[in-house]
Design a protein around this motif. Structure first.
Motif, PDB file in Angstrom:
ATOM      1  N   VAL A 166       0.841  -1.202   0.000  1.00 33.34           N
ATOM      2  CA  VAL A 166       0.000   0.000   0.000  1.00 33.34           C
ATOM      3  C   VAL A 166       0.875   1.250   0.000  1.00 33.34           C
ATOM      4  O   VAL A 166       1.750   1.410   0.857  1.00 33.34           O
ATOM      5  N   ARG A 167       0.618   2.133  -0.950  1.00 30.74           N
ATOM      6  CA  ARG A 167       1.387   3.377  -1.071  1.00 30.74           C
ATOM      7  C   ARG A 167       0.606   4.597  -0.606  1.00 30.74           C
ATOM      8  O   ARG A 167       1.195   5.663  -0.392  1.00 30.74           O
ATOM      9  N   ALA A 168      -0.731   4.454  -0.472  1.00 32.47           N
ATOM     10  CA  ALA A 168      -1.546   5.609  -0.092  1.00 32.47           C
ATOM     11  C   ALA A 168      -2.893   5.145   0.436  1.00 32.47           C
ATOM     12  O   ALA A 168      -3.359   4.042   0.108  1.00 32.47           O
ATOM     13  N   ILE A 169      -3.509   5.999   1.238  1.00 32.04           N
ATOM     14  CA  ILE A 169      -4.918   5.872   1.596  1.00 32.04           C
ATOM     15  C   ILE A 169      -5.670   6.957   0.848  1.00 32.04           C
ATOM     16  O   ILE A 169      -5.272   8.124   0.861  1.00 32.04           O
ATOM     17  N   ALA A 170      -6.754   6.586   0.180  1.00 32.23           N
ATOM     18  CA  ALA A 170      -7.588   7.545  -0.544  1.00 32.23           C
ATOM     19  C   ALA A 170      -8.873   7.769   0.231  1.00 32.23           C
ATOM     20  O   ALA A 170      -9.628   6.823   0.488  1.00 32.23           O
ATOM     21  N   LEU A 171      -9.122   9.010   0.612  1.00 32.03           N
ATOM     22  CA  LEU A 171     -10.337   9.392   1.332  1.00 32.03           C
ATOM     23  C   LEU A 171     -11.127  10.409   0.534  1.00 32.03           C
ATOM     24  O   LEU A 171     -10.552  11.195  -0.223  1.00 32.03           O
ATOM     25  N   VAL A 172     -12.444  10.425   0.727  1.00 33.59           N
ATOM     26  CA  VAL A 172     -13.312  11.459   0.158  1.00 33.59           C
ATOM     27  C   VAL A 172     -14.176  12.000   1.289  1.00 33.59           C
ATOM     28  O   VAL A 172     -14.951  11.248   1.895  1.00 33.59           O
ATOM     29  N   SER A 173     -14.033  13.282   1.611  1.00 28.70           N
ATOM     30  CA  SER A 173     -14.852  13.910   2.647  1.00 28.70           C
ATOM     31  C   SER A 173     -15.142  15.364   2.286  1.00 28.70           C
ATOM     32  O   SER A 173     -14.219  16.108   1.957  1.00 28.70           O
ATOM     33  N   PRO A 174     -16.439  15.754   2.339  1.00 30.59           N
ATOM     34  CA  PRO A 174     -17.635  14.952   2.516  1.00 30.59           C
ATOM     35  C   PRO A 174     -17.668  13.820   1.488  1.00 30.59           C
ATOM     36  O   PRO A 174     -17.248  13.992   0.355  1.00 30.59           O
ATOM     37  N   ASN A 175     -18.217  12.692   1.910  1.00 26.98           N
ATOM     38  CA  ASN A 175     -18.024  11.472   1.156  1.00 26.98           C
ATOM     39  C   ASN A 175     -18.971  11.328  -0.025  1.00 26.98           C
ATOM     40  O   ASN A 175     -20.131  11.708   0.039  1.00 26.98           O
ATOM     41  N   ASN A 176     -18.449  10.780  -1.067  1.00 26.72           N
ATOM     42  CA  ASN A 176     -19.221  10.277  -2.192  1.00 26.72           C
ATOM     43  C   ASN A 176     -18.942   8.781  -2.242  1.00 26.72           C
ATOM     44  O   ASN A 176     -17.772   8.392  -2.396  1.00 26.72           O
ATOM     45  N   ALA A 189      -6.438  11.767  12.687  1.00 20.74           N
ATOM     46  CA  ALA A 189      -5.968  10.446  13.119  1.00 20.74           C
ATOM     47  C   ALA A 189      -5.531   9.596  11.928  1.00 20.74           C
ATOM     48  O   ALA A 189      -4.539   8.854  12.002  1.00 20.74           O
ATOM     49  N   ILE A 190      -6.243   9.706  10.821  1.00 18.92           N
ATOM     50  CA  ILE A 190      -5.864   8.956   9.623  1.00 18.92           C
ATOM     51  C   ILE A 190      -4.571   9.518   9.038  1.00 18.92           C
ATOM     52  O   ILE A 190      -3.695   8.765   8.578  1.00 18.92           O
ATOM     53  N   TYR A 191      -4.420  10.832   9.070  1.00 16.02           N
ATOM     54  CA  TYR A 191      -3.165  11.460   8.647  1.00 16.02           C
ATOM     55  C   TYR A 191      -2.008  10.946   9.500  1.00 16.02           C
ATOM     56  O   TYR A 191      -0.941  10.582   8.970  1.00 16.02           O
ATOM     57  N   ASP A 192      -2.187  10.907  10.815  1.00  5.33           N
ATOM     58  CA  ASP A 192      -1.134  10.417  11.704  1.00  5.33           C
ATOM     59  C   ASP A 192      -0.775   8.968  11.390  1.00  5.33           C
ATOM     60  O   ASP A 192       0.399   8.572  11.463  1.00  5.33           O
ATOM     61  N   LEU A 193      -1.792   8.172  11.034  1.00  8.30           N
ATOM     62  CA  LEU A 193      -1.544   6.789  10.642  1.00  8.30           C
ATOM     63  C   LEU A 193      -0.679   6.739   9.385  1.00  8.30           C
ATOM     64  O   LEU A 193       0.273   5.941   9.304  1.00  8.30           O
ATOM     65  N   CYS A 194      -0.975   7.588   8.422  1.00  9.83           N
ATOM     66  CA  CYS A 194      -0.188   7.623   7.188  1.00  9.83           C
ATOM     67  C   CYS A 194       1.258   8.039   7.467  1.00  9.83           C
ATOM     68  O   CYS A 194       2.204   7.465   6.895  1.00  9.83           O
ATOM     69  N   VAL A 195       1.435   9.024   8.348  1.00  9.11           N
ATOM     70  CA  VAL A 195       2.790   9.445   8.719  1.00  9.11           C
ATOM     71  C   VAL A 195       3.545   8.279   9.350  1.00  9.11           C
ATOM     72  O   VAL A 195       4.702   7.996   9.001  1.00  9.11           O
ATOM     73  N   ALA A 196       2.873   7.587  10.267  1.00  8.59           N
ATOM     74  CA  ALA A 196       3.521   6.480  10.976  1.00  8.59           C
ATOM     75  C   ALA A 196       3.908   5.340  10.039  1.00  8.59           C
ATOM     76  O   ALA A 196       4.937   4.689  10.236  1.00  8.59           O
ATOM     77  N   ARG A 197       3.087   5.112   9.013  1.00 15.15           N
ATOM     78  CA  ARG A 197       3.364   4.009   8.085  1.00 15.15           C
ATOM     79  C   ARG A 197       4.173   4.439   6.864  1.00 15.15           C
ATOM     80  O   ARG A 197       4.490   3.592   6.013  1.00 15.15           O
ATOM     81  N   GLU A 228       3.783  18.366   3.592  1.00 17.12           N
ATOM     82  CA  GLU A 228       4.068  18.144   2.174  1.00 17.12           C
ATOM     83  C   GLU A 228       4.571  16.727   1.886  1.00 17.12           C
ATOM     84  O   GLU A 228       4.499  16.271   0.740  1.00 17.12           O
ATOM     85  N   GLU A 229       5.059  16.045   2.924  1.00 16.01           N
ATOM     86  CA  GLU A 229       5.606  14.698   2.732  1.00 16.01           C
ATOM     87  C   GLU A 229       4.557  13.608   2.908  1.00 16.01           C
ATOM     88  O   GLU A 229       4.868  12.417   2.753  1.00 16.01           O
ATOM     89  N   THR A 230       3.313  14.006   3.200  1.00 17.44           N
ATOM     90  CA  THR A 230       2.262  13.014   3.439  1.00 17.44           C
ATOM     91  C   THR A 230       0.960  13.323   2.715  1.00 17.44           C
ATOM     92  O   THR A 230       0.304  12.420   2.197  1.00 17.44           O
ATOM     93  N   LEU A 231       0.566  14.585   2.650  1.00 12.61           N
ATOM     94  CA  LEU A 231      -0.780  14.965   2.214  1.00 12.61           C
ATOM     95  C   LEU A 231      -0.813  15.442   0.762  1.00 12.61           C
ATOM     96  O   LEU A 231       0.018  16.245   0.336  1.00 12.61           O
TER      97      LEU A 231
END
Length: 388
Positions: A166-176, A189-197, A228-231
């Motif tokens: 896995v290279r990325a998590i893709a989110l949509v908010s407000p969600n479609n 919290a999801i951003y922090d998870l991405c940083v940690a991984r 800039e290194e995560t988002l």
């Protein structure tokens, strides 16, 4: 006969035309068709927006190629808008304009993942993002969202679904498709998870302009040191300016991401539509009050849909917000496509089957209610109550 690329040939045909075919079979027995199929604004563009589009389209200035990253005027205007929206300085160098948000997603996906890599998505998911990854040979992993929790993603479930590829998590908010608005603390919290991984967070905020009135900032991620290194943020100008046909979106990211995206865009389109960029650059600050009133109008439609659905309790509101509601239908065991087809042909309600957004979503339908005014939404109750 020569063969097609199986990554494309194995995909289903675009879903929206098939849904429109159901509408053509409706005989009008319940009144005019209520179109809840596509995420399009149900009100016209501002007259000044139309004037700006026409004026710039007639200018020779924009008939040639433009900068790959987008017009300087729009990059600067959008960076100023972002700085105000998120309460932190962002610059034109953080912006890459694209031909719509779908193109923004394919550029982001190509920049961070290649064939054989994987992207983690929520389930349900936005189908164009899933098919984009499939065409690129990028695998998809899925983290189910619990209907009992309003279809909000769960951080532990996401963490458990992150495999080594896995290279990325893709989110949509407000969600479609669900309409669920992710709270700032959940996004953080999801951003922090991405940083940690050590993976990217690709955050699609196409419907950001339609957050509930008084909701405040969607998140504080652009204020984080090293964001800039995560988002990678995605956006569409289509909804709030009512110009989906002009295909204009944007990526917000660090300069190194913008540099990578420019390589991709040079091969996809060379430059985004130029005259529309010039028009939006002027309209962005000029039509702020009009866009805010549209947000309030969409909020009224949210409340109208809640009230309407309360009158037909057999139809469950799984989640609702911004442009969408994810509605649980009462026909257990019946495929959602069959329910949606019958609704269109017999009740004059055009919507999308839940199965378009994931195999686990057969019990749901997507209502894109932003296309209907409050009076039209109020007519849904009678039609659903009599639908058997």
């Amino acid at each position: 006969m020569p063969r097609f690329n199986p990554l494309v040939a194995n995909l289903s045909a675009p879903p929206i035309p098939s849904v429109f075919a159901w509408a053509s079979a409706y005989d009008g027995r319940s009144g005019p068709m209520i179109d809840l199929s596509q995420a399009v604004p149900g009100y016209p563009p501002h007259p000044e927006m139309l004037r700006l589009l026409g004026e710039n389209a007639a200018s020779r200035t924009y008939t040639g190629y433009g900068p790959i990253e987008g017009e300087d005027s729009l990059r600067k205007a959008y960076a100023a808008h972002l700085s105000e929206t998120y309460g932190t300085p962002l610059a034109a160098g953080n912006v890459h304009v694209t031909a719509g948000c779908n193109q923004a997603f394919i550029c982001a996906a190509m920049a961070v993942a290649g064939a054989g890599d994987a992207v983690l998505m929520t389930d349900p998911y936005y189908f164009n993002q899933e098919t984009t990854l499939a065409m690129l040979g990028v695998r998809t992993r899925f983290a189910p969202c619990d209907p009992a929790n309003g279809f909000l993603p769960d951080v532990e479930t996401l963490a458990a679904a992150i495999t080594p590829d896995v290279r990325a998590i893709a989110l949509v908010s407000p969600n479609n498709p669900t309409g669920a608005v992710y709270p700032p603390e959940l996004i953080a919290a999801i951003y922090d998870l991405c940083v940690a991984r050590g993976i990217w967070l690709v955050l699609d905020e196409t419907y950001r302009d339609f957050l509930p009135v008084g909701a405040g900032r969607a998140h504080d991620l652009f204020s984080r040191e090293g964001w800039e290194e995560t988002l990678i943020g995605l956006y569409s100008f289509s909804k709030s300016f009512c110009i989906p046909g002009h295909r204009l979106g944007a990526i917000t990211a660090g300069p190194t991401v913008v540099e990578q995206v420019a390589k991709i865009m040079d091969n996809l389109q060379i430059c985004p539509p130029r005259s529309a960029q010039a028009a939006v650059a002027t309209a962005l600050p000029l039509l702020a009050d009009w866009r805010e009133e549209n947000r309030r109008e969409i909020a009224r439609r949210v409340e109208a849909l809640r009230a309407t659905m309360a009158g037909v309790p057999a139809w469950r509101v799984g989640a609702v917000g911004a442009y969408f509601a994810f509605i649980g239908h009462p026909f257990e065991g019946t495929p959602s496509a069959r329910v949606a087809e019958r609704l269109a042909k017999e009740a004059g309600i055009l919507c999308l089957p839940g199965s378009y957004f994931g195999e686990r979503q057969e019990g749901y339908l997507r209502f894109a209610f932003a296309n209907a005014d409050v009076e039209t939404i109020s007519r849904i109750e009678e039609r659903l109550a009599s639908f058997r």
